[in-house]
Structures are given as C-alpha cells and as structure tokens.
Write a protein that holds these residues in place. Structure first.
Motif, PDB file in Angstrom:
ATOM      1  N   LYS A 265      17.595   1.728 110.898  1.00  0.00           N
ATOM      2  CA  LYS A 265      16.912   2.995 110.678  1.00  0.00           C
ATOM      3  C   LYS A 265      17.137   3.931 111.850  1.00  0.00           C
ATOM      4  CE  LYS A 265      12.678   1.023 112.592  1.00  0.00           C
ATOM      5  NZ  LYS A 265      11.283   0.593 112.331  1.00  0.00           N
ATOM      6  N   LEU A 266      16.883   5.216 111.593  1.00  0.00           N
ATOM      7  CA  LEU A 266      16.892   6.223 112.644  1.00  0.00           C
ATOM      8  C   LEU A 266      15.490   6.349 113.218  1.00  0.00           C
ATOM      9  CD1 LEU A 266      19.665   6.878 111.379  1.00  0.00           C
ATOM     10  CD2 LEU A 266      19.181   9.297 111.746  1.00  0.00           C
ATOM     11  N   SER A 267      15.399   6.979 114.358  1.00  0.00           N
ATOM     12  CA  SER A 267      14.097   7.148 115.010  1.00  0.00           C
ATOM     13  C   SER A 267      13.210   8.063 114.175  1.00  0.00           C
ATOM     14  CB  SER A 267      14.282   7.734 116.409  1.00  0.00           C
ATOM     15  OG  SER A 267      13.029   8.076 116.988  1.00  0.00           O
ATOM     16  N   GLU A 268      11.927   7.714 114.084  1.00  0.00           N
ATOM     17  CA  GLU A 268      10.972   8.542 113.370  1.00  0.00           C
ATOM     18  C   GLU A 268      10.222   9.491 114.297  1.00  0.00           C
ATOM     19  OE1 GLU A 268       8.973   4.671 114.478  1.00  0.00           O
ATOM     20  OE2 GLU A 268      10.857   5.263 113.547  1.00  0.00           O
ATOM     21  N   SER A 269      10.338   9.300 115.609  1.00  0.00           N
ATOM     22  CA  SER A 269       9.538  10.071 116.560  1.00  0.00           C
ATOM     23  C   SER A 269      10.314  11.186 117.254  1.00  0.00           C
ATOM     24  CB  SER A 269       8.949   9.132 117.619  1.00  0.00           C
ATOM     25  OG  SER A 269       9.977   8.446 118.311  1.00  0.00           O
ATOM     26  N   LYS A 270      11.624  11.274 117.016  1.00  0.00           N
ATOM     27  CA  LYS A 270      12.427  12.302 117.673  1.00  0.00           C
ATOM     28  C   LYS A 270      13.633  12.631 116.804  1.00  0.00           C
ATOM     29  CE  LYS A 270      15.126   8.899 120.282  1.00  0.00           C
ATOM     30  NZ  LYS A 270      15.547   8.433 121.631  1.00  0.00           N
ATOM     31  N   ASN A 271      14.310  13.730 117.139  1.00  0.00           N
ATOM     32  CA  ASN A 271      15.558  14.070 116.458  1.00  0.00           C
ATOM     33  C   ASN A 271      16.591  12.985 116.748  1.00  0.00           C
ATOM     34  OD1 ASN A 271      14.355  16.447 115.609  1.00  0.00           O
ATOM     35  ND2 ASN A 271      15.254  17.682 117.239  1.00  0.00           N
ATOM     36  N   THR A 303      29.954   7.356 107.670  1.00  0.00           N
ATOM     37  CA  THR A 303      28.693   8.025 107.368  1.00  0.00           C
ATOM     38  C   THR A 303      28.132   8.652 108.637  1.00  0.00           C
ATOM     39  OG1 THR A 303      28.230   6.316 105.714  1.00  0.00           O
ATOM     40  CG2 THR A 303      26.412   7.757 106.328  1.00  0.00           C
ATOM     41  N   ILE A 304      27.623   9.865 108.489  1.00  0.00           N
ATOM     42  CA  ILE A 304      26.899  10.530 109.576  1.00  0.00           C
ATOM     43  C   ILE A 304      25.503  10.852 109.053  1.00  0.00           C
ATOM     44  CG2 ILE A 304      26.814  12.484 111.158  1.00  0.00           C
ATOM     45  CD1 ILE A 304      29.838  12.731 110.876  1.00  0.00           C
ATOM     46  N   LEU A 305      24.487  10.283 109.673  1.00  0.00           N
ATOM     47  CA  LEU A 305      23.097  10.490 109.269  1.00  0.00           C
ATOM     48  C   LEU A 305      22.367  11.273 110.352  1.00  0.00           C
ATOM     49  CD1 LEU A 305      22.276   6.909 107.922  1.00  0.00           C
ATOM     50  CD2 LEU A 305      22.902   8.918 106.581  1.00  0.00           C
ATOM     51  N   THR A 306      21.567  12.243 109.927  1.00  0.00           N
ATOM     52  CA  THR A 306      20.853  13.101 110.871  1.00  0.00           C
ATOM     53  C   THR A 306      19.410  13.259 110.425  1.00  0.00           C
ATOM     54  OG1 THR A 306      22.893  14.350 111.281  1.00  0.00           O
ATOM     55  CG2 THR A 306      20.832  15.342 112.032  1.00  0.00           C
ATOM     56  N   SER A 307      18.496  13.094 111.362  1.00  0.00           N
ATOM     57  CA  SER A 307      17.070  13.292 111.109  1.00  0.00           C
ATOM     58  C   SER A 307      16.536  14.295 112.126  1.00  0.00           C
ATOM     59  CB  SER A 307      16.304  11.972 111.228  1.00  0.00           C
ATOM     60  OG  SER A 307      14.912  12.170 111.079  1.00  0.00           O
ATOM     61  N   GLN A 308      15.856  15.321 111.623  1.00  0.00           N
ATOM     62  CA  GLN A 308      15.361  16.399 112.492  1.00  0.00           C
ATOM     63  C   GLN A 308      13.880  16.638 112.213  1.00  0.00           C
ATOM     64  OE1 GLN A 308      17.206  20.174 111.742  1.00  0.00           O
ATOM     65  NE2 GLN A 308      16.289  21.182 113.506  1.00  0.00           N
ATOM     66  N   LEU A 309      13.082  16.652 113.261  1.00  0.00           N
ATOM     67  CA  LEU A 309      11.658  16.957 113.133  1.00  0.00           C
ATOM     68  C   LEU A 309      11.465  18.438 112.846  1.00  0.00           C
ATOM     69  CD1 LEU A 309      10.270  14.954 116.202  1.00  0.00           C
ATOM     70  CD2 LEU A 309      10.283  14.232 113.823  1.00  0.00           C
ATOM     71  N   LEU A 310      10.491  18.762 111.992  1.00  0.00           N
ATOM     72  CA  LEU A 310      10.201  20.150 111.647  1.00  0.00           C
ATOM     73  C   LEU A 310       8.763  20.493 112.011  1.00  0.00           C
ATOM     74  CD1 LEU A 310      11.861  20.376 108.095  1.00  0.00           C
ATOM     75  CD2 LEU A 310      12.842  21.072 110.293  1.00  0.00           C
ATOM     76  N   ASN A 311       8.569  21.721 112.438  1.00  0.00           N
ATOM     77  CA  ASN A 311       7.225  22.211 112.748  1.00  0.00           C
ATOM     78  C   ASN A 311       6.645  23.035 111.613  1.00  0.00           C
ATOM     79  OD1 ASN A 311       7.151  21.072 115.369  1.00  0.00           O
ATOM     80  ND2 ASN A 311       8.388  22.778 116.161  1.00  0.00           N
ATOM     81  N   ASP A 312       7.383  23.122 110.513  1.00  0.00           N
ATOM     82  CA  ASP A 312       6.936  23.870 109.347  1.00  0.00           C
ATOM     83  C   ASP A 312       5.663  23.248 108.778  1.00  0.00           C
ATOM     84  OD1 ASP A 312       6.801  24.686 106.451  1.00  0.00           O
ATOM     85  OD2 ASP A 312       8.594  25.802 107.028  1.00  0.00           O
ATOM     86  N   SER A 313       4.755  24.085 108.306  1.00  0.00           N
ATOM     87  CA  SER A 313       3.481  23.587 107.790  1.00  0.00           C
ATOM     88  C   SER A 313       3.641  22.802 106.491  1.00  0.00           C
ATOM     89  CB  SER A 313       2.505  24.744 107.570  1.00  0.00           C
ATOM     90  OG  SER A 313       3.035  25.681 106.646  1.00  0.00           O
ATOM     91  N   GLU A 314       4.737  23.039 105.736  1.00  0.00           N
ATOM     92  CA  GLU A 314       4.931  22.372 104.454  1.00  0.00           C
ATOM     93  C   GLU A 314       5.861  21.164 104.535  1.00  0.00           C
ATOM     94  OE1 GLU A 314       6.207  25.064 101.461  1.00  0.00           O
ATOM     95  OE2 GLU A 314       4.582  26.494 101.786  1.00  0.00           O
ATOM     96  N   TYR A 315       6.679  21.094 105.586  1.00  0.00           N
ATOM     97  CA  TYR A 315       7.680  20.039 105.684  1.00  0.00           C
ATOM     98  C   TYR A 315       7.513  19.299 107.009  1.00  0.00           C
ATOM     99  CZ  TYR A 315       9.688  23.073 102.111  1.00  0.00           C
ATOM    100  OH  TYR A 315       9.873  23.845 100.990  1.00  0.00           O
ATOM    101  N   ILE A 316       7.899  18.022 106.987  1.00  0.00           N
ATOM    102  CA  ILE A 316       7.767  17.233 108.212  1.00  0.00           C
ATOM    103  C   ILE A 316       9.126  16.916 108.845  1.00  0.00           C
ATOM    104  CG2 ILE A 316       5.539  16.230 107.629  1.00  0.00           C
ATOM    105  CD1 ILE A 316       6.931  13.778 106.598  1.00  0.00           C
ATOM    106  N   LYS A 317      10.172  16.743 108.003  1.00  0.00           N
ATOM    107  CA  LYS A 317      11.478  16.407 108.553  1.00  0.00           C
ATOM    108  C   LYS A 317      12.586  16.962 107.670  1.00  0.00           C
ATOM    109  CE  LYS A 317      10.074  12.282 111.054  1.00  0.00           C
ATOM    110  NZ  LYS A 317      10.087  10.820 111.158  1.00  0.00           N
ATOM    111  N   ASN A 318      13.766  17.070 108.266  1.00  0.00           N
ATOM    112  CA  ASN A 318      14.966  17.473 107.527  1.00  0.00           C
ATOM    113  C   ASN A 318      15.999  16.363 107.683  1.00  0.00           C
ATOM    114  OD1 ASN A 318      16.561  19.292 105.990  1.00  0.00           O
ATOM    115  ND2 ASN A 318      17.679  19.865 107.833  1.00  0.00           N
ATOM    116  N   TYR A 319      16.449  15.823 106.552  1.00  0.00           N
ATOM    117  CA  TYR A 319      17.413  14.730 106.551  1.00  0.00           C
ATOM    118  C   TYR A 319      18.769  15.239 106.077  1.00  0.00           C
ATOM    119  CZ  TYR A 319      13.376  11.528 106.706  1.00  0.00           C
ATOM    120  OH  TYR A 319      12.234  10.849 107.052  1.00  0.00           O
TER     121      TYR A 319
END
Length: 659
Positions: A265-271, A303-319
């Motif tokens: 898995k990728l990290s859930e606490s950071k980009n 494969t290149i996988l990317t996880s990004q934290l979001l500060n948007d009020s409706e979304y939590i992450k961008n995959y």
C-alpha cells in the motif's frame, strides 16, 4: 572588468558565431524544407476544400483544437495508418460520409443491477458515475464513489505507426446496448472494419463488472509500442463519505498486489508515489468503507501510483494510476484486446474473499480481502478465523447491533477467563504476602543502592520460598493481548456497524457526540477534535474507577519508582484523548469490557478465600523447594549486582580518602 573576463567573453562569442555558420543548412536542405512546407500547405488546402463541400457533416470527423491528434488532423488520419495506401486514398471521402451521421454531443447510458448503477458517457466512452444502491452518504443522500468529470478520469492512449497519438477521453463514442441490458459497447468507429470498442458487462447482483478494450482493423497500423501494451490512466477524487473526516482519512489509501506475491500500500498520512516495474495484479482506490478496484486479466507491466492529500471540504484524497497493460493479438482475426475487471463496492471481508471461491492455486488468488484493515499479519488471523465468523453468525439472527456487541464481548471474556483467573490468583498471592513485604521494607529502609538491593533480594527470597512468581500474573495478560488488539482493529473496519444506531449513537461506525463545537480551540481541538464522545467518556470514567480500585486491591506493599504508582491512572485518562474520535462501537465494546471485568473481579474476590491462599503459601515455605530457572537467574543477577555495588563503593571511598 578585468582582462581575463574580456578575453573569455570574446572567445565564447567567437565559438557561437563559428557554430552557427557551421550548422547553417545547405542550399539543398533549404530547398527540401521548402518543398515539404509546400506539400503540407497543399494537403491542408485539399482538406479545407473537402470540408467546404461536406459542410457541417465534416465536423463529426474533425477533432477540436485541444485534440491530441493535432491541428488539421482527424480521427480518420489515425485509422488510415491501418489501411492499405491505395484504399485509403480512394475511400477517404466515403469514410467521412459514413461518420457524418454519428452524434457528437454527449450522451449518458445507464448500466445497472440491484447493487450498483453506472452512468457511461459517450465522451471518452468512460464510466462517469458510480452509485452504490445499498448504501447512503453519512448525510442521508445517495452514495456515489464519483459522479462527474471533475471527480474521475479514464483515458486510453494509442499511437499509430506514424506516431500519431489518440487519446480516447477526447473522442465521442457511439453506444451499442445488448438486448438483455447487461452489456454496453462504446464504439469509436472509422469504418465497419476499423473501430475501438470499450465493452462493459455487468452481471446481475454483482459489484464486479467486466471491462474489455478491443481494437479492430489496426493490427498493421498501430505503433509497436501500442501493439505490446496499452497505456491507460485512471484518476479519482475520493469523496468524504463518513462523519469523521480525520478518521476516514486514516483508513483511506491505495492498495496494490504484486502478481503471485503479497499486497502492499501507499502511505495514508502523506502524499506518496510509487513506480512499480514488477507486474501487479490489481490496485485499489480505497476509502474507509468503499473501494474502486481495477483487476487486470494479465498483470500490468509497469505502474505508477500516486496518492495526494486534499484540503477540499468535499474530498479527502486524489488517486492516480498510470499503467501499461499487456495486449492480446488474435491469431484468427484482426483483433487486439486487453481485459480487466472493475470492482465498485463495499470493503467487506466476506464479499471480497468470495471472488477467490473455487480457486485452488493460492498463487492465482486475487486476495482482495487484504484491503480490509484487520491489523498486522501476525494479528489478523484472530479476526479472520474467530471474530468475523462469530460476528457474521450473530448478524444472521437479526439481532440489534448493540446486543451483538454485548454478546461478542461476553464471549471474549469467557474465552480469556482462565487467563484472567490465573492473573487474579497470582496477584492475590502477592497481596496476602503484603504484611511480610512491609516487614522487609522496614528492615531495609531508604533509597540507597545497597539498601534497595538487600530489600529486593529479601523480597525475591520470600517469593521463592512461598512459591510465588511475580511474572506469573503478566504472562496471562500477554497471552490474551492478541484477542484484545484484534478487536481494536476489527471495529473500525466493520462496515456492518456503518449507520447502525444504538441508544444515543446514530452511527456505531463513527463517534457519538455529547458536545460538539466549530472552530479551533488550542490543544483541545488538536487532541480531541471538535467533539466529546459519550461512549468514550463513559469508558474512561469506568476505566478510571476500575484502575483506582485495582491499584488499591493489588498493592503488594513494595516500594515503586516515583511517578510509576500513578502510571495506570494516567494511561486510563490518556485513552480518552486517543479514542475520542474512534467509532462509538469500539468505545461501547471497551465500556462493556471494563464493566464485565469489574463484575468478574468482585465475584472472584467473594469466591476466592485469600486466607486459604496464605495458609498454602506458609506450607510451601516449610517444604524444600527447588528454585525455578528464572528465580535462580534473577537471584544470581542480584548477587552479581550487589557485588559490583560493593566494589564501586570501595573505589569511591578510596578516591575520597586520597582527596
């Protein structure tokens, strides 16, 4: 400016001038470039003339200025690389005419069963929306994994043999729906022989659908790179589906599984971003309770996988996922294809595990259930083989969730009761020896090292004669820890608790609020969030009461290090800050567990005769007793420590005397 600088600048200028003259094109090269420009201009003029003759119908075959095919190129230009040269010249006008009647506006096609509802968009031929019919958003609205172009993206990139690139997200497909309504083909067609199909097949009563990419008439027209692997891009913004955003964010991550190997898995606490050159079987865009999983028929090569934290009020992450999928070329027909499966559904252990039913070879199993957070691998077996089966059995009885948790708690207490009994007996033995321990404390008072060692040695001697092991009470506690820790991981991952109410808690899968507030309160908001959970508060109060009672009843009379005496009380209060944002179902379990422990302790105190225990210990003193290996080693270590302390004291005395 000094002399050396001036000389350096002059040399650089001379080199640039000489290089420019040397690389100036020859007359022949200039003539060839002019001929090429004239040819391009002639082709563009011919295309403009054809477009004028066809009028508005030509618009369906021309791409916008944003098309990846480039200015002045058309969809037929891409397919023409797969058509014999003479046929492409003769039939170019007819091909345009065939496509002239095709629609260019977006059209939405519905594909659904009793579990999920998909909306397919003819622009890009992609899945635009996924609704899970059996679940609701925490606000009570319908639950969508994604719903529009801003929340999801799918793109297939292809190159023809002339290195012209097509991107499907910019193209308009024609929908073809099967008579049974289970299959939709999104077709990007140049002729009856040349087309790109995106095929979606959704079985009844399923969360998983088949997805196939089929290309016809381009076997000799695609670039070798596209003949080996299709390049695909998936992207999804993860919606906040639960009330506890911070907690949901903690359980949202990208999972993936290497082919015939373990998952990761990728990290859930950071980009985070990972490039995976080794083949992977699937990847999952997961939030706390729901997931979109892409499973390849043939493992992805790169494969290149990317996880990004979001500060948007409706979304939590961008995959994001960028993959290269191996293709299969048919030997019987001019068909190039690649197959996948989509899973859009709950992160439910039994549902995910069912997709391996009938698969005998372990290396071929998907193991999708590994995305369920059940604890560390050495711990998760407790949940897989005990907690989940028992919990699921109770669910079949249609009991309320509050009652199920109560029964589960009682069962856990019954299972570990022998260990609890042993721990209590061990503490009782040490407790009845308290007066004798206090006598030792009086005999060897003070905190000097020599006195502390003598006091400790005398205490160990007393325990040895009486047949008491100070560690015997700790071992049962350590043995039962895997069960207690497993339940700590089980409750936050149990989707069955989601939106299930009990007493004042509207949703046992998230916190229940006694008090809530908006804004930021220094320190408090950081550790508690913007609420106080009722079950967590009750659990803490009960735990503090039990801890104080236990500290008083379990006092053996031994002196402890400063501050250590109140450590259990401090930990009880600390747990309130730690668990305040955890699911109310977990705190309800801890509250029940502590209450039952208090009841068991009171019963044991009534049933167990401590005078008989003391009498038995006194009898043990009269018997010759062989020291246990642990006690022998402990006493030997104490003697060695005492000897070293005496030598150290002598050396200090000598140094002081010399001074």
């Amino acid at each position: 400016m000094d002399k050396n600088t001036i000389i350096g600048l002059l040399l650089i200028t001379a080199i640039i001038v000489a290089f420019t003259i040397y690389n100036r094109p020859s007359k022949e090269q200039i003539a060839e470039q002019k001929r090429l420009r004239d040819s391009i201009a002639l082709v563009e003029a011919q295309q403009a003339e054809i477009a004028t003759e066809l009028g508005s119908k030509q618009a369906s075959t021309s791409l916008s200025d944003d098309s990846v095919l480039g200015q002045g190129s058309s969809l037929s230009d891409f397919f023409r690389a797969g058509t014999p040269y003479n046929e492409a010249i003769n039939d170019s006008t007819s091909e345009v005419t065939i496509l002239a009647n095709e629609p260019v506006n977006e059209e939405i096609v519905v594909l659904e069963n009793d579990k999920i509802r998909l909306l397919l968009n003819t622009k890009g031929g992609k899945i635009q929306s996924v609704q899970l019919k059996e679940y609701l958003h925490y606000k009570g609205d319908s639950l969508y994994l994604f719903e529009n172009d801003q929340e999801s993206r799918f793109n297939l990139e292809l190159f023809n043999r002339n290195s012209l690139r097509i991107s499907t997200e910019n193209e308009y497909f024609t929908p073809i729906k099967s008579t049974d309504g289970k299959t939709v083909i999104m077709r990007l067609q140049n002729s009856s022989e040349q087309y790109i199909d995106l095929v979606y097949t959704l079985p009844e009563d399923e969360y998983m659908l088949d997805f196939d990419i089929r290309i016809s008439g381009m076997r000799n027209g695609l670039h070798p790179e596209s003949l080996a692997n299709f390049k695909l891009n998936w992207e999804q913004k993860v919606r906040q589906q639960e009330k506890g955003r911070a907690f949901e964010n903690r359980y949202s991550r990208i999972h993936y599984k290497y082919d015939k190997q373990d998952d990761s898995k990728l990290s859930e606490s950071k980009n985070d971003q990972k490039e995976l050159p080794d083949p992977i079987k699937w990847f999952a865009f997961k939030d706390q309770y729901f997931s979109a999983i892409v499973i390849a028929d043939k493992p992805f090569n790169n494969t290149i996988l990317t996880s990004q934290l979001l500060n948007d009020s409706e979304y939590i992450k961008n995959y994001k996922a960028e993959v290269w999928a191996p293709v299969e070329i048919s030997t019987e027909s001019d068909l190039i294809s690649a197959g996948f499966k989509y899973y859009f559904g709950p992160v439910h252990y039994n549902t995910l595990k069912s997709y391996d039913d009938g698969v005998s070879n372990n290396s071929d199993k998907l193991e999708l259930e590994e995305i369920v957070s059940l604890g560390y691998k050495w711990l998760s077996w407790v949940n897989k083989w005990f907690v989940i089966p028992v919990f699921n059995y109770f669910l079949t009885l249609n009991w309320g969730m509050g009652l199920i948790i109560l029964i589960l708690t009682i069962m856990v207490k019954i299972i570990i009761s022998p260990l609890t009994y042993k721990s209590y007996i061990s503490s009782a033995k040490m407790r009845v020896l308290r007066p004798q321990i206090q006598e030792i404390e009086k005999k060897y008072p003070g905190q000097e090292q020599d006195m502390m060692m003598k006091r400790q040695q005398a205490t160990m001697e007393l325990y040895s004669k009486a047949g008491v092991s100070p560690m015997s009470g700790c071992l049962p506690m350590l043995i039962q820890m895997p069960v207690l820790l497993a339940l700590f991981f089980f409750f936050p991952s149990a989707i069955e608790l989601r939106q299930q109410s009990f007493l004042w808690a509207d949703d046992l899968s998230t916190f229940d609020s006694l008090i809530s507030w908006s804004g930021n309160i220094p320190i408090i908001t950081r550790f508690l969030g913007n609420h106080i959970s009722i079950f967590c508060l009750l659990m803490t109060i009960t735990n503090v009461i039990y801890t104080k009672y236990n500290m008083a009843s379990m006092d053996t009379g031994q002196q402890t290090m400063p501050g250590m005496k109140n450590m259990p009380l401090f930990m009880s209060v600390f747990m309130f800050f730690f668990l305040n944002s955890y699911p109310s179902g977990l705190n309800y379990y801890y509250f029940l567990s502590t209450l039952i422990t208090i009841v068991i302790t009171l019963i044991m105190k009534k049933v167990i005769d401590e005078e008989k225990i003391l009498a038995q210990l006194e009898e043990n003193k009269k018997k010759p007793r062989k020291k246990s290996g642990f006690m022998a080693r402990l006493q030997e270590a104490q003697k060695l420590q005492e000897k070293q302390a005496r030598e150290q004291a002598k050396q200090n005395a000598k140094r002081n005397y010399r001074k």
